[in-house]
Design a protein around this motif. Sequence first.
Motif, PDB file in Angstrom:
ATOM      1  N   UNK A 107     -45.847  28.387 -28.296  1.00  0.00           N
ATOM      2  CA  UNK A 107     -45.402  29.557 -27.543  1.00  0.00           C
ATOM      3  C   UNK A 107     -43.889  29.552 -27.363  1.00  0.00           C
ATOM      4  N   UNK A 108     -43.224  30.556 -27.952  1.00  0.00           N
ATOM      5  CA  UNK A 108     -41.786  30.707 -27.776  1.00  0.00           C
ATOM      6  C   UNK A 108     -40.927  29.826 -28.652  1.00  0.00           C
ATOM      7  N   UNK A 109     -41.520  29.095 -29.590  1.00  0.00           N
ATOM      8  CA  UNK A 109     -40.755  28.255 -30.525  1.00  0.00           C
ATOM      9  C   UNK A 109     -41.121  28.685 -31.942  1.00  0.00           C
ATOM     10  N   UNK A 110     -40.123  29.146 -32.693  1.00  0.00           N
ATOM     11  CA  UNK A 110     -40.350  29.718 -34.014  1.00  0.00           C
ATOM     12  C   UNK A 110     -39.612  28.906 -35.076  1.00  0.00           C
ATOM     13  N   UNK A 111     -40.205  28.876 -36.264  1.00  0.00           N
ATOM     14  CA  UNK A 111     -39.614  28.187 -37.407  1.00  0.00           C
ATOM     15  C   UNK A 111     -39.254  29.216 -38.465  1.00  0.00           C
ATOM     16  N   UNK A 112     -38.003  29.213 -38.896  1.00  0.00           N
ATOM     17  CA  UNK A 112     -37.538  30.086 -39.976  1.00  0.00           C
ATOM     18  C   UNK A 112     -37.283  29.205 -41.197  1.00  0.00           C
ATOM     19  N   UNK A 113     -37.999  29.464 -42.265  1.00  0.00           N
ATOM     20  CA  UNK A 113     -37.771  28.705 -43.491  1.00  0.00           C
ATOM     21  C   UNK A 113     -36.737  29.436 -44.332  1.00  0.00           C
ATOM     22  N   UNK A 114     -35.614  28.768 -44.572  1.00  0.00           N
ATOM     23  CA  UNK A 114     -34.520  29.321 -45.376  1.00  0.00           C
ATOM     24  C   UNK A 114     -34.359  28.448 -46.606  1.00  0.00           C
ATOM     25  N   UNK A 115     -35.122  28.765 -47.648  1.00  0.00           N
ATOM     26  CA  UNK A 115     -35.116  27.903 -48.825  1.00  0.00           C
ATOM     27  C   UNK A 115     -35.815  26.600 -48.505  1.00  0.00           C
ATOM     28  N   UNK A 117     -37.128  30.605 -27.541  1.00  0.00           N
ATOM     29  CA  UNK A 117     -36.940  31.698 -26.586  1.00  0.00           C
ATOM     30  C   UNK A 117     -36.927  31.108 -25.186  1.00  0.00           C
ATOM     31  N   UNK A 118     -35.835  31.350 -24.453  1.00  0.00           N
ATOM     32  CA  UNK A 118     -35.715  30.861 -23.076  1.00  0.00           C
ATOM     33  C   UNK A 118     -35.414  32.044 -22.154  1.00  0.00           C
ATOM     34  N   UNK A 119     -35.435  31.780 -20.866  1.00  0.00           N
ATOM     35  CA  UNK A 119     -35.131  32.836 -19.888  1.00  0.00           C
ATOM     36  C   UNK A 119     -33.703  33.330 -20.009  1.00  0.00           C
ATOM     37  N   UNK A 120     -32.808  32.495 -20.565  1.00  0.00           N
ATOM     38  CA  UNK A 120     -31.392  32.852 -20.685  1.00  0.00           C
ATOM     39  C   UNK A 120     -31.006  33.319 -22.077  1.00  0.00           C
ATOM     40  N   UNK A 121     -31.973  33.614 -22.918  1.00  0.00           N
ATOM     41  CA  UNK A 121     -31.669  34.053 -24.275  1.00  0.00           C
ATOM     42  C   UNK A 121     -32.250  33.105 -25.300  1.00  0.00           C
ATOM     43  N   UNK A 122     -31.699  33.140 -26.505  1.00  0.00           N
ATOM     44  CA  UNK A 122     -32.227  32.353 -27.613  1.00  0.00           C
ATOM     45  C   UNK A 122     -31.395  31.094 -27.837  1.00  0.00           C
ATOM     46  N   UNK A 123     -32.087  30.030 -28.215  1.00  0.00           N
ATOM     47  CA  UNK A 123     -31.447  28.785 -28.636  1.00  0.00           C
ATOM     48  C   UNK A 123     -31.805  28.565 -30.092  1.00  0.00           C
ATOM     49  N   UNK A 124     -30.806  28.306 -30.926  1.00  0.00           N
ATOM     50  CA  UNK A 124     -31.042  27.908 -32.310  1.00  0.00           C
ATOM     51  C   UNK A 124     -30.857  26.409 -32.436  1.00  0.00           C
ATOM     52  N   UNK A 141     -39.371  39.429 -34.386  1.00  0.00           N
ATOM     53  CA  UNK A 141     -39.876  39.178 -33.029  1.00  0.00           C
ATOM     54  C   UNK A 141     -39.099  40.011 -32.008  1.00  0.00           C
ATOM     55  N   UNK A 142     -38.498  41.097 -32.526  1.00  0.00           N
ATOM     56  CA  UNK A 142     -37.766  42.043 -31.686  1.00  0.00           C
ATOM     57  C   UNK A 142     -36.624  41.376 -30.920  1.00  0.00           C
ATOM     58  N   UNK A 143     -35.920  40.522 -31.640  1.00  0.00           N
ATOM     59  CA  UNK A 143     -34.737  39.846 -31.105  1.00  0.00           C
ATOM     60  C   UNK A 143     -33.580  40.066 -32.062  1.00  0.00           C
ATOM     61  N   UNK A 144     -32.397  39.626 -31.657  1.00  0.00           N
ATOM     62  CA  UNK A 144     -31.224  39.789 -32.519  1.00  0.00           C
ATOM     63  C   UNK A 144     -30.334  38.559 -32.422  1.00  0.00           C
ATOM     64  N   UNK A 145     -29.455  38.431 -33.401  1.00  0.00           N
ATOM     65  CA  UNK A 145     -28.530  37.301 -33.413  1.00  0.00           C
ATOM     66  C   UNK A 145     -27.617  37.333 -32.192  1.00  0.00           C
ATOM     67  N   UNK A 146     -27.320  38.513 -31.686  1.00  0.00           N
ATOM     68  CA  UNK A 146     -26.473  38.628 -30.504  1.00  0.00           C
ATOM     69  C   UNK A 146     -27.075  38.017 -29.248  1.00  0.00           C
ATOM     70  N   UNK A 147     -28.383  37.735 -29.274  1.00  0.00           N
ATOM     71  CA  UNK A 147     -29.044  37.121 -28.120  1.00  0.00           C
ATOM     72  C   UNK A 147     -29.001  35.598 -28.144  1.00  0.00           C
ATOM     73  N   UNK A 148     -28.445  35.033 -29.225  1.00  0.00           N
ATOM     74  CA  UNK A 148     -28.338  33.575 -29.312  1.00  0.00           C
ATOM     75  C   UNK A 148     -27.246  33.102 -28.363  1.00  0.00           C
ATOM     76  N   UNK A 149     -27.612  32.255 -27.428  1.00  0.00           N
ATOM     77  CA  UNK A 149     -26.669  31.757 -26.430  1.00  0.00           C
ATOM     78  C   UNK A 149     -26.143  30.364 -26.769  1.00  0.00           C
ATOM     79  N   UNK A 150     -26.967  29.570 -27.466  1.00  0.00           N
ATOM     80  CA  UNK A 150     -26.593  28.181 -27.756  1.00  0.00           C
ATOM     81  C   UNK A 150     -27.119  27.793 -29.127  1.00  0.00           C
TER      82      UNK A 150
END
Length: 221
Positions: free
Chosen positions: A6-14, A22-29, A48-57
């Motif tokens: 829940x709230x932890x996603x994996x993006x495979x890039x190659x 996903x946290x209460x204060x935005x996104x963490x990569x 997931x209806x999010x954007x790069x601009x929401x990445x805080x850390x």
Amino acid sequence: MREVIDGVFEIRLGYVNVHVVVTDDGLVLVDTGLPRRAPAIERALRGIRRSLGEVRTVLVTHHHPDHVGSLAEVKRRSGARLIAHAADAPHITGAFPATPPAGLLGKLVGRLIGDVEPVKLDQLVADEAEPLPGFTALHTPGHTRGHLSFLLDRDGGILFAGDAAGSRGGRVTPPPGPVTADPAEALSSMKRLAERQFEHAVFGHGRAVTGHAVEAFRKAL
């Protein structure tokens, strides 16, 4: 992109994975993948209806170009705070000049990856530091001197192993020897991780292990 827990996603890039929390204060990569991958991360986040601009850390596991290649671009697009270990920091900021990988295969991979843009870090963390609420940084040297893994206190614990370990066929494996600075130290770091408690583990390379992940580490050792 797939949701690991829940709230932890994996993006495979190659061949490399980037993780989103996903946290209460935005996104963490956790890491940013190869160079020029920020648009791909943006597209995945839209799913997931999010954007790069929401990445805080951005939590950086280590300085290798397949993990920090898009760090500068993500910083420009989001203004995110960048966090790493002091021992790897000079390679990220450009204080240490980049050196070509060893061996013919390493040189070929280096040419395919391309140059990594240096970027200023916002915070350096040491072992057992808490860079964000719920996250514990674990210094796991071996693959690089400043390699960090991160333990998130969620759903029984989830380990972001980076390249301190990998997975293949659902089994945990050591990091690849040819690109590991000190294989013996890397094994010691794996043993230390196996002493922690966590239910799930995700990796820079390979699929996540969900459920009884720490037992998979112990079996690997």
